[in-house]
Design an enzyme around this catalytic site. Sequence first.
Site, short mmCIF file in Angstrom:
data_model
loop_
_atom_site.label_atom_id
_atom_site.label_comp_id
_atom_site.label_asym_id
_atom_site.label_seq_id
_atom_site.Cartn_x
_atom_site.Cartn_y
_atom_site.Cartn_z
CB CYS A 82 -1.00 -0.05 1.15
SG CYS A 82 -2.41 1.03 0.85
NE ARG A 111 -0.57 9.59 -1.60
CZ ARG A 111 -1.06 10.68 -1.03
NH1 ARG A 111 -1.07 11.83 -1.65
NH2 ARG A 111 -1.55 10.62 0.20
CG HIS A 186 -3.08 -3.15 4.05
ND1 HIS A 186 -2.19 -2.44 4.82
CD2 HIS A 186 -3.72 -2.25 3.28
CE1 HIS A 186 -2.28 -1.16 4.54
NE2 HIS A 186 -3.20 -1.01 3.62
CD GLU A 188 -0.26 -5.31 6.31
OE1 GLU A 188 -0.08 -5.92 5.23
OE2 GLU A 188 -0.65 -4.12 6.35
N1 GLN Z 1 -3.35 6.47 0.78
C1 GLN Z 1 -2.15 6.14 1.51
C2 GLN Z 1 -0.96 6.85 0.91
O1 GLN Z 1 -1.07 7.56 -0.02
C3 GLN Z 1 -1.89 4.66 1.54
C4 GLN Z 1 -2.92 3.96 2.39
C5 GLN Z 1 -2.43 2.71 3.04
O2 GLN Z 1 -1.23 2.44 3.11
N2 GLN Z 1 -3.33 1.98 3.62
O3 GLN Z 1 0.12 6.68 1.39
#
Ligand code: GLN
Length: 207
Positions: A82, A111, A186, A188
Amino acid sequence: MTVRPVVGVFALQGDVREHVRALTACGADAVPVRRPAELDDVDGLVIPGGESTTMSKLSVEFGLYDPIAKRLADGMPVYGSCAGMIMLASTVLDGRPDQRSFGAISMTVRRNAFGRQVDSFEAPVPVAGLAGDDPFHAVFIRAPWVESVGDGVTVLGAIDRAGADGVIAPHVVAVRQGAALATSFHPELTGDLRLHGLFVEMVRAAA
Ligand code: GLN
Protein backbone atom coordinates in the site's frame (compact mmCIF):
# COMPACT_ATOMS: atom_id res chain seq x y z
CA MET A 1 22.85 -18.95 3.23
CA THR A 2 21.12 -17.37 6.21
CA VAL A 3 18.80 -19.85 7.86
CA ARG A 4 16.68 -17.17 9.50
CA PRO A 5 17.13 -14.10 7.32
CA VAL A 6 16.92 -10.76 9.10
CA VAL A 7 14.11 -8.69 7.63
CA GLY A 8 13.73 -5.06 8.66
CA VAL A 9 10.37 -3.31 8.80
CA PHE A 10 10.44 0.42 8.10
CA ALA A 11 9.05 1.66 11.39
CA LEU A 12 8.85 5.46 11.34
CA GLN A 13 5.17 5.19 10.41
CA GLY A 14 2.64 2.54 9.42
CA ASP A 15 1.36 -0.86 10.55
CA VAL A 16 4.70 -2.28 11.64
CA ARG A 17 3.63 -4.82 14.24
CA GLU A 18 1.45 -6.89 11.90
CA HIS A 19 4.33 -7.26 9.43
CA VAL A 20 6.74 -8.26 12.20
CA ARG A 21 4.31 -10.96 13.25
CA ALA A 22 3.77 -12.29 9.70
CA LEU A 23 7.50 -12.29 8.87
CA THR A 24 8.32 -14.10 12.11
CA ALA A 25 5.71 -16.74 11.31
CA CYS A 26 7.41 -17.19 7.91
CA GLY A 27 10.78 -17.95 9.47
CA ALA A 28 12.49 -14.56 9.45
CA ASP A 29 13.95 -12.52 12.27
CA ALA A 30 11.92 -9.35 11.90
CA VAL A 31 13.30 -6.10 13.31
CA PRO A 32 11.90 -2.56 13.25
CA VAL A 33 14.12 -0.05 11.42
CA ARG A 34 14.03 3.54 12.65
CA ARG A 35 17.68 4.58 12.47
CA PRO A 36 20.17 4.29 9.61
CA ALA A 37 22.47 1.98 11.65
CA GLU A 38 19.61 -0.51 12.04
CA LEU A 39 19.53 -0.90 8.28
CA ASP A 40 23.09 -2.30 8.22
CA ASP A 41 22.01 -5.57 9.81
CA VAL A 42 19.06 -6.45 7.61
CA ASP A 43 18.98 -8.78 4.59
CA GLY A 44 15.70 -7.34 3.30
CA LEU A 45 13.18 -4.60 4.10
CA VAL A 46 9.39 -4.32 4.29
CA ILE A 47 7.78 -0.91 3.88
CA PRO A 48 4.31 -1.19 5.43
CA GLY A 49 0.99 0.47 4.78
CA GLY A 50 0.41 3.86 6.33
CA GLU A 51 0.70 7.26 4.71
CA SER A 52 3.31 7.64 1.99
CA THR A 53 3.57 11.42 2.25
CA THR A 54 4.40 11.08 5.96
CA MET A 55 6.79 8.19 5.32
CA SER A 56 8.60 10.25 2.72
CA LYS A 57 8.89 13.24 5.03
CA LEU A 58 9.99 11.27 8.10
CA SER A 59 12.48 9.12 6.21
CA VAL A 60 14.24 12.28 5.02
CA GLU A 61 14.07 13.90 8.49
CA PHE A 62 15.42 10.81 10.25
CA GLY A 63 18.22 10.32 7.74
CA LEU A 64 16.82 7.00 6.49
CA TYR A 65 15.94 7.99 2.94
CA ASP A 66 19.42 7.95 1.41
CA PRO A 67 20.64 4.80 3.22
CA ILE A 68 17.53 2.90 2.08
CA ALA A 69 17.95 4.20 -1.48
CA LYS A 70 21.56 3.03 -1.44
CA ARG A 71 20.73 -0.47 -0.14
CA LEU A 72 17.98 -0.76 -2.78
CA ALA A 73 20.40 0.29 -5.51
CA ASP A 74 22.71 -2.48 -4.26
CA GLY A 75 19.89 -5.01 -4.73
CA MET A 76 18.51 -5.46 -1.21
CA PRO A 77 15.16 -7.29 -1.47
CA VAL A 78 12.21 -5.10 -0.56
CA TYR A 79 8.46 -5.56 -0.21
CA GLY A 80 6.10 -2.59 -0.14
CA SER A 81 2.44 -2.84 0.81
CA CYS A 82 0.00 0.00 0.00
CA ALA A 83 1.86 3.17 1.14
CA GLY A 84 4.97 0.97 0.85
CA MET A 85 4.13 0.30 -2.80
CA ILE A 86 3.93 4.05 -3.37
CA MET A 87 7.36 4.44 -1.72
CA LEU A 88 8.83 1.94 -4.23
CA ALA A 89 7.40 3.54 -7.37
CA SER A 90 9.40 5.47 -9.94
CA THR A 91 6.46 7.84 -10.53
CA VAL A 92 3.64 8.81 -8.14
CA LEU A 93 0.40 10.38 -9.39
CA ASP A 94 -1.87 12.40 -7.07
CA GLY A 95 0.99 12.69 -4.61
CA ARG A 96 2.30 15.76 -2.87
CA PRO A 97 4.76 17.74 -4.97
CA ASP A 98 7.54 17.20 -2.41
CA GLN A 99 6.79 13.50 -1.94
CA ARG A 100 9.79 11.27 -2.65
CA SER A 101 9.88 7.63 -3.67
CA PHE A 102 12.70 5.15 -4.18
CA GLY A 103 12.03 4.09 -7.77
CA ALA A 104 12.90 0.46 -6.97
CA ILE A 105 10.14 -0.66 -9.38
CA SER A 106 9.64 0.94 -12.80
CA MET A 107 5.99 1.77 -12.35
CA THR A 108 3.61 4.67 -12.16
CA VAL A 109 1.21 4.39 -9.21
CA ARG A 110 -1.82 6.50 -8.46
CA ARG A 111 -2.54 7.26 -4.82
CA ASN A 112 -6.05 6.74 -3.44
CA ALA A 113 -6.96 5.43 -6.88
CA PHE A 114 -10.10 3.47 -5.97
CA GLY A 115 -11.82 6.64 -4.87
CA ARG A 116 -12.70 8.17 -1.57
CA GLN A 117 -16.39 7.27 -1.36
CA VAL A 118 -15.66 3.59 -0.80
CA ASP A 119 -12.15 3.97 0.42
CA SER A 120 -11.77 0.49 1.89
CA PHE A 121 -12.90 -2.85 0.52
CA GLU A 122 -11.97 -6.52 0.46
CA ALA A 123 -11.84 -8.73 -2.60
CA PRO A 124 -10.31 -11.99 -3.81
CA VAL A 125 -7.30 -11.38 -6.07
CA PRO A 126 -5.54 -14.19 -7.95
CA VAL A 127 -1.80 -13.63 -7.41
CA ALA A 128 0.69 -15.42 -9.65
CA GLY A 129 3.50 -17.38 -8.05
CA LEU A 130 1.84 -18.15 -4.72
CA ALA A 131 1.41 -21.64 -3.35
CA GLY A 132 -2.00 -23.16 -4.08
CA ASP A 133 -4.68 -21.94 -6.46
CA ASP A 134 -6.72 -19.94 -3.99
CA PRO A 135 -7.01 -16.24 -4.73
CA PHE A 136 -5.57 -13.94 -2.10
CA HIS A 137 -8.17 -12.38 0.19
CA ALA A 138 -7.00 -8.80 -0.29
CA VAL A 139 -7.76 -5.88 2.02
CA PHE A 140 -7.58 -2.47 0.34
CA ILE A 141 -7.44 0.71 2.44
CA ARG A 142 -7.25 3.97 0.49
CA ALA A 143 -5.15 1.92 -1.85
CA PRO A 144 -3.08 2.91 -4.85
CA TRP A 145 -3.14 1.05 -8.14
CA VAL A 146 -0.40 0.59 -10.70
CA GLU A 147 -1.22 2.64 -13.76
CA SER A 148 1.67 1.51 -15.95
CA VAL A 149 4.81 -0.59 -15.67
CA GLY A 150 8.18 -0.42 -17.38
CA ASP A 151 10.47 -3.12 -18.77
CA GLY A 152 11.37 -5.88 -16.40
CA VAL A 153 8.27 -5.57 -14.24
CA THR A 154 6.07 -8.67 -13.85
CA VAL A 155 2.40 -8.12 -13.11
CA LEU A 156 1.38 -10.65 -10.44
CA GLY A 157 -2.20 -9.60 -9.84
CA ALA A 158 -5.00 -7.35 -11.03
CA ILE A 159 -8.57 -6.63 -10.02
CA ASP A 160 -11.67 -5.62 -12.01
CA ARG A 161 -12.99 -2.69 -10.08
CA ALA A 162 -14.29 0.82 -10.55
CA GLY A 163 -11.89 3.62 -9.90
CA ALA A 164 -12.66 7.12 -8.74
CA ASP A 165 -14.11 7.75 -12.23
CA GLY A 166 -16.70 4.97 -11.73
CA VAL A 167 -15.44 2.95 -14.72
CA ILE A 168 -14.95 -0.77 -14.05
CA ALA A 169 -11.67 -1.91 -15.58
CA PRO A 170 -8.79 -4.20 -14.67
CA HIS A 171 -6.27 -2.52 -12.39
CA VAL A 172 -2.85 -3.88 -11.49
CA VAL A 173 -2.42 -4.36 -7.74
CA ALA A 174 0.60 -6.69 -7.37
CA VAL A 175 3.96 -6.48 -9.16
CA ARG A 176 7.52 -7.68 -8.94
CA GLN A 177 10.74 -6.41 -10.47
CA GLY A 178 13.79 -8.47 -9.57
CA ALA A 179 14.10 -8.46 -5.78
CA ALA A 180 11.38 -5.83 -5.33
CA LEU A 181 7.78 -6.84 -4.63
CA ALA A 182 4.77 -4.58 -4.13
CA THR A 183 1.04 -4.94 -3.48
CA SER A 184 -1.72 -2.32 -3.28
CA PHE A 185 -3.32 -4.35 -0.52
CA HIS A 186 -2.47 -5.41 3.05
CA PRO A 187 -1.63 -9.13 3.44
CA GLU A 188 -0.47 -8.54 7.02
CA LEU A 189 -4.10 -8.02 8.08
CA THR A 190 -5.51 -11.32 6.83
CA GLY A 191 -3.55 -14.23 8.29
CA ASP A 192 -2.76 -15.46 4.75
CA LEU A 193 1.03 -15.72 4.96
CA ARG A 194 1.72 -16.60 1.31
CA LEU A 195 2.99 -13.16 0.27
CA HIS A 196 5.26 -12.80 3.30
CA GLY A 197 6.41 -16.37 2.65
CA LEU A 198 7.27 -15.48 -0.94
CA PHE A 199 9.18 -12.41 0.23
CA VAL A 200 11.15 -14.32 2.89
CA GLU A 201 12.12 -16.82 0.15
CA MET A 202 13.25 -13.89 -2.05
CA VAL A 203 15.41 -12.62 0.86
CA ARG A 204 16.88 -16.11 1.41
CA ALA A 205 17.63 -16.44 -2.30
CA ALA A 206 19.45 -13.09 -2.33
CA ALA A 207 21.46 -13.69 0.87
N1 GLN B 1 -3.35 6.47 0.78
C1 GLN B 1 -2.15 6.14 1.51
C2 GLN B 1 -0.96 6.85 0.91
O1 GLN B 1 -1.07 7.56 -0.02
C3 GLN B 1 -1.89 4.66 1.54
C4 GLN B 1 -2.92 3.96 2.39
C5 GLN B 1 -2.43 2.71 3.04
O2 GLN B 1 -1.23 2.44 3.11
N2 GLN B 1 -3.33 1.98 3.62
O3 GLN B 1 0.12 6.68 1.39
